[in-house]
Design a protein around this motif. Structure first.
Motif, PDB file in Angstrom:
ATOM      1  N   ILE A 129       0.834  -1.200   0.000  1.00 59.25           N
ATOM      2  CA  ILE A 129       0.000   0.000   0.000  1.00 59.25           C
ATOM      3  C   ILE A 129       0.871   1.253   0.000  1.00 59.25           C
ATOM      4  CG2 ILE A 129      -1.618   1.352   1.387  1.00 59.25           C
ATOM      5  CD1 ILE A 129      -2.868  -1.302   2.275  1.00 59.25           C
ATOM      6  N   VAL A 130       1.915   1.237   0.838  1.00 58.89           N
ATOM      7  CA  VAL A 130       2.824   2.385   0.909  1.00 58.89           C
ATOM      8  C   VAL A 130       3.511   2.606  -0.437  1.00 58.89           C
ATOM      9  CG1 VAL A 130       4.929   3.282   1.952  1.00 58.89           C
ATOM     10  CG2 VAL A 130       3.199   2.191   3.392  1.00 58.89           C
ATOM     11  N   ILE A 131       3.968   1.504  -1.061  1.00 60.57           N
ATOM     12  CA  ILE A 131       4.621   1.614  -2.369  1.00 60.57           C
ATOM     13  C   ILE A 131       3.648   2.184  -3.400  1.00 60.57           C
ATOM     14  CG2 ILE A 131       5.578   0.289  -4.293  1.00 60.57           C
ATOM     15  CD1 ILE A 131       6.825  -1.609  -2.222  1.00 60.57           C
ATOM     16  N   ALA A 132       2.405   1.691  -3.376  1.00 57.90           N
ATOM     17  CA  ALA A 132       1.400   2.172  -4.323  1.00 57.90           C
ATOM     18  C   ALA A 132       1.152   3.671  -4.143  1.00 57.90           C
ATOM     19  CB  ALA A 132       0.104   1.389  -4.152  1.00 57.90           C
ATOM     20  N   ILE A 133       1.063   4.110  -2.882  1.00 58.80           N
ATOM     21  CA  ILE A 133       0.832   5.535  -2.604  1.00 58.80           C
ATOM     22  C   ILE A 133       2.003   6.368  -3.113  1.00 58.80           C
ATOM     23  CG2 ILE A 133       0.622   7.259  -0.758  1.00 58.80           C
ATOM     24  CD1 ILE A 133      -0.909   5.139   0.856  1.00 58.80           C
ATOM     25  N   VAL A 134       3.214   5.876  -2.874  1.00 61.05           N
ATOM     26  CA  VAL A 134       4.417   6.608  -3.327  1.00 61.05           C
ATOM     27  C   VAL A 134       4.449   6.678  -4.842  1.00 61.05           C
ATOM     28  CG1 VAL A 134       6.935   6.546  -3.417  1.00 61.05           C
ATOM     29  CG2 VAL A 134       5.757   6.061  -1.268  1.00 61.05           C
ATOM     30  N   VAL A 135       4.133   5.543  -5.502  1.00 56.67           N
ATOM     31  CA  VAL A 135       4.150   5.512  -6.973  1.00 56.67           C
ATOM     32  C   VAL A 135       3.137   6.500  -7.546  1.00 56.67           C
ATOM     33  CG1 VAL A 135       3.592   4.103  -8.991  1.00 56.67           C
ATOM     34  CG2 VAL A 135       5.020   3.159  -7.170  1.00 56.67           C
ATOM     35  N   VAL A 136       1.937   6.503  -6.978  1.00 56.44           N
ATOM     36  CA  VAL A 136       0.902   7.423  -7.460  1.00 56.44           C
ATOM     37  C   VAL A 136       1.334   8.870  -7.243  1.00 56.44           C
ATOM     38  CG1 VAL A 136      -1.445   8.263  -7.075  1.00 56.44           C
ATOM     39  CG2 VAL A 136      -1.000   5.804  -7.169  1.00 56.44           C
ATOM     40  N   PHE A 137       1.861   9.164  -6.061  1.00 54.71           N
ATOM     41  CA  PHE A 137       2.281  10.532  -5.748  1.00 54.71           C
ATOM     42  C   PHE A 137       3.404  10.998  -6.667  1.00 54.71           C
ATOM     43  CE2 PHE A 137       4.973  13.565  -3.431  1.00 54.71           C
ATOM     44  CZ  PHE A 137       4.037  14.553  -3.132  1.00 54.71           C
ATOM     45  N   VAL A 138       4.411  10.134  -6.846  1.00 59.10           N
ATOM     46  CA  VAL A 138       5.548  10.498  -7.710  1.00 59.10           C
ATOM     47  C   VAL A 138       5.078  10.665  -9.152  1.00 59.10           C
ATOM     48  CG1 VAL A 138       7.743   9.683  -8.658  1.00 59.10           C
ATOM     49  CG2 VAL A 138       7.263   9.418  -6.218  1.00 59.10           C
ATOM     50  N   SER A 139       4.227   9.749  -9.596  1.00 59.53           N
ATOM     51  CA  SER A 139       3.743   9.806 -10.982  1.00 59.53           C
ATOM     52  C   SER A 139       2.971  11.097 -11.235  1.00 59.53           C
ATOM     53  CB  SER A 139       2.842   8.604 -11.284  1.00 59.53           C
ATOM     54  OG  SER A 139       3.553   7.395 -11.140  1.00 59.53           O
ATOM     55  N   MET A 140       2.114  11.463 -10.310  1.00 55.41           N
ATOM     56  CA  MET A 140       1.331  12.684 -10.483  1.00 55.41           C
ATOM     57  C   MET A 140       2.221  13.926 -10.399  1.00 55.41           C
ATOM     58  SD  MET A 140      -1.517  11.433 -11.190  1.00 55.41           S
ATOM     59  CE  MET A 140      -2.294  13.019 -11.460  1.00 55.41           C
ATOM     60  N   SER A 141       3.250  13.863  -9.571  1.00 54.64           N
ATOM     61  CA  SER A 141       4.187  14.992  -9.479  1.00 54.64           C
ATOM     62  C   SER A 141       4.929  15.180 -10.790  1.00 54.64           C
ATOM     63  CB  SER A 141       5.185  14.763  -8.337  1.00 54.64           C
ATOM     64  OG  SER A 141       4.517  14.673  -7.094  1.00 54.64           O
TER      65      SER A 141
END
Length: 705
Positions: A129-141
């Motif tokens: 879940i943490v990895i998914a949140i980081v991936v989404v955040f980085v991708s959107m950034s």
């Protein structure tokens, strides 16, 4: 042959067609497939309910069309689309953990969800879940920085965008007002799981954002409220017996009679004590507002006599109106007769905000697990229920008069899968086709231990020389993927209840809804305090006006003009004491390990503050805490305290929580003072003791010498 300009225009039209028409349809298909845990299920939904699918798709189209008004159109479009996809995935995960789907109110319950996540998720799940949140955040950034943006916004494009959005909104409004299949949700969402399945995730989730509270009745007025109260048939009330027994309600987490499952075979009876009580005392089926989760909505109905169906889609009144408004409850009604009201719960005090909500339900004390000693964990980390027996008896001993006590159990809470039961007392021989054998075996053995608590509690009450009524009931069915066809009564919204007493009351078999229970129990004693109580006791549920009249009273009290109470707010919040008995500090003295704090009602959740700072301690027992570091007496601060002028008295404000926080800060600022705080695992301060100054301890006597 098309010109270059025409080709560019066609390309642009195709681009917008894919982005704002095709992609929303695809998102709707993916979301419904996730909701049904099957791609084929999502496809069949499109063919079975085309109007509802179109309606759901139009909602997605409308939300992504907001991007048309932004310079960073690509970024906003992708962000909104991603949010819908994330909601669909969250709903998919939620349905695997519980029966009820994901709704807007779950976002407001995020704090509570995090606090219990350890019972449902392992380390691997949390890391993913943490990895998914980081991936989404980085991708959107990255997208925000790299995606193209319109440097110039023409007035023509803005106008066209406005027209497109207006047309979408018009289509949604038209279908909403003209389609019977869409309109049906307004009156048919008491079964949340079926509502999501029938009307689609997007529509139901959106509705859960918009639809909150109780809608104002069309004929709401003082005359209408008076008419409801005047029609109450007082001749149906029972005669007051004059007996004021202790009244105990025990809400049993995920508890129900597993004998109701058709194809379940066990090596022996899982709940013999409950079955024994059913043979001798009043009992029946209890209709509850939820299944698999949503404990506090059953709790809300049991305490208030109000129906959760009158509130918004999948709303939790504990998270909305009861955070700011006091409401009639069994606690307030019994308070008029000299009762004290208590709650004991072997789970976190902040869960569902009970430490705040109970003030608006009239409770005098609330002992959560942070105020209990002798707690034991089950394999899933929930606290075992056997501790409740002593805690309930403690509430009865805490006052001279009669008591109302609500006990909230937690041991048989899910999840159930993934826990082996060594040397299981009860073996599962057969489960329904849709069931998991290991999950059932874990559940029934937890259920068996809860039943032992029931037997111990009844035995303890029988030995007391006090008149008592004990109501035992399940809050909802467990999240075991039970289907209607698996049950003998085919009702996922029914549990069982039994009413034990030592008053010699006649045994009656009667099926009730949760919001009818407390008035039914009080009617047995001839107690008729409160408008909701009187209404439930006088009206018959099968009358044509029953639900409308109940809704009228509910709206009037919580959202209306309080016509039923002559325009005066009828209830005010109580000064809720955390813990059945308060935590006290009486002395601090030196010992061979440093300093020993003496007091009362200490638990492992006790934290010691000195000079406003937390010090390292070790819990010893209910009366002692060992300080593990050196203390420094601040003589200068003590001198300043002696010469300081008294602080000006502050005017009382209406914000009780703010007043309490201010008082807490003032107490923590007292120099050379010892304070014991009870804190949750997350660090939330539930209560603190009265300050004990250094001068008033054995240490102070040493200093004086």
């Amino acid at each position: 042959m098309m010109t270059k300009k025409q080709k560019q225009q066609m390309k642009k039209i195709l681009h917008y067609g894919i982005c704002y028409i095709a992609v929303p349809f695809l998102l709707e298909l993916v979301i419904e497939s996730l909701s049904r845990k099957s791609v084929m299920g999502g496809i069949l939904y499109f063919f079975d309910r085309p109007v509802l699918c179109l309606f759901n798709t139009l909602i997605i189209m409308l939300t992504v069309s907001v991007a048309l008004f932004f310079k960073r159109e690509v970024f906003v479009y992708t962000l909104v689309s991603a949010i819908w996809l994330i909601f669909g995935v969250v709903n998919f995960v939620t349905l695997h953990l519980r029966v009820t789907p994901f709704s807007a109110v779950d976002i407001t319950l995020l704090e509570s969800a995090i606090s219990v996540s350890g019972h449902y998720l392992n380390i691997k799940n949390i890391i993913m879940i943490v990895i998914a949140i980081v991936v989404v955040f980085v991708s959107m950034s990255i997208l925000y920085r790299k995606a193209p943006k319109h440097e110039h916004r023409t007035q023509k494009k803005l106008i066209l965008s406005g027209i497109a959005v207006a047309l979408l909104a018009g289509c949604i409004f038209f279908i909403r007002s003209k389609s019977n299949s869409v309109q049906a949700l307004a009156t048919n969402y008491t079964n949340i799981s079926e509502a999501y399945e029938n009307y689609g995730f997007v529509y139901c989730f959106t509705n859960s954002i918009i639809d909150t509270g109780i809608s104002k009745p069309d004929n709401y007025s003082k005359e209408s409220v008076d008419d409801v109260l005047n029609t109450l048939n007082v001749s149906t009330y029972t005669t007051d017996t004059g007996v004021r027994p202790n009244i105990i309600f025990i809400q049993l987490e995920s508890f129900f009679d597993v004998d109701m499952v058709k194809d379940l075979e066990l090596s022996k009876d899982a709940i013999p004590n409950f079955h024994k009580l059913q043979k001798s005392f009043s009992n029946g089926f209890l209709t509850v507002p939820t299944v698999g989760a949503g404990t506090v909505n059953t709790e809300f109905e049991m305490l208030t006599g109000m129906s959760q169906r009158d509130f918004g889609t999948s709303e939790y009144p504990y998270k909305t109106i009861l955070r700011k408004t006091a409401a009639e409850s069994i606690c307030y009604d019994l308070k008029q007769l000299g009762y004290a009201s208590h709650c004991v719960h072997n789970n976190e005090g902040t869960f569902y905000g009970r430490n705040k909500v109970f003030k608006n339900l009239g409770f005098d004390t609330f002992a959560s697990m942070e105020y209990m000693n002798g707690l034991e964990d089950n394999p899933n980390g929930w606290k075992k229920d056997r501790v409740l027996t002593g805690e309930i008896l403690k509430t009865l001993d805490s006052t001279q008069g009669p008591d109302f006590t609500l006990g909230l159990s937690v041991q048989s809470h899910g999840k159930y899968k993934g826990f082996s039961v060594e040397d299981a007392a009860i073996r599962v021989k057969k489960v329904p086709e849709s069931g998991d054998k290991d999950s059932y075996q874990y559940y029934v053995n937890q259920l068996s231990e809860v039943d032992e608590m029931i037997g111990n509690l009844v035995n303890a009450l029988e030995q007391r020389n006090e008149k008592t009524i004990l109501v035992l009931y399940g809050d909802h069915l467990p999240s075991l993927d039970i289907k209607k066809t698996d049950l003998k009564d085919s009702n996922l919204y029914q549990t069982q209840y039994v009413i034990w007493d030592n008053l010699g009351l006649k045994k009656i078999s009667k099926n009730l809804s949760a919001y009818q229970m407390y008035s039914y129990v009080l009617n047995k004693l001839g107690i008729h305090e409160g408008n909701i109580t009187k209404f439930q006791q006088a009206m018959k549920k099968n009358t044509k006006t029953y639900h409308n009249d109940l809704k009228m009273l509910e709206y009037d009290m919580l959202y209306g003009e309080q016509y039923a109470y002559n325009g005066t707010k009828p209830y005010t919040e109580t000064p809720l004491q955390m813990g059945t008995y308060p935590v006290t500090v009486t002395n601090v003295e030196r010992n061979d390990r440093g300093y020993l704090v003496t007091g009362s009602n200490f638990t492992p959740y006790a934290h010691l503050l000195f000079n406003g700072d937390e010090v390292s301690t070790e819990w010893v027992d209910a009366n002692h805490i060992q300080i593990l570091e050196t203390l420094e007496y601040d003589q200068d601060a003590a001198n300043e305290q002696e010469t300081a002028s008294p602080a000006p008295t502050q005017e009382t404000t209406s914000d009780a929580d703010a007043d309490q926080e201010e008082k807490q800060k003032e107490e923590e600022a007292i120099p050379n003072a010892f304070i014991v705080q009870i804190q949750t695992d997350g660090g939330t301060v539930l209560s603190d003791s009265e300050p004990l100054k250094w001068e008033d301890t054995s240490l102070g006597k040493e200093t004086a010498k």
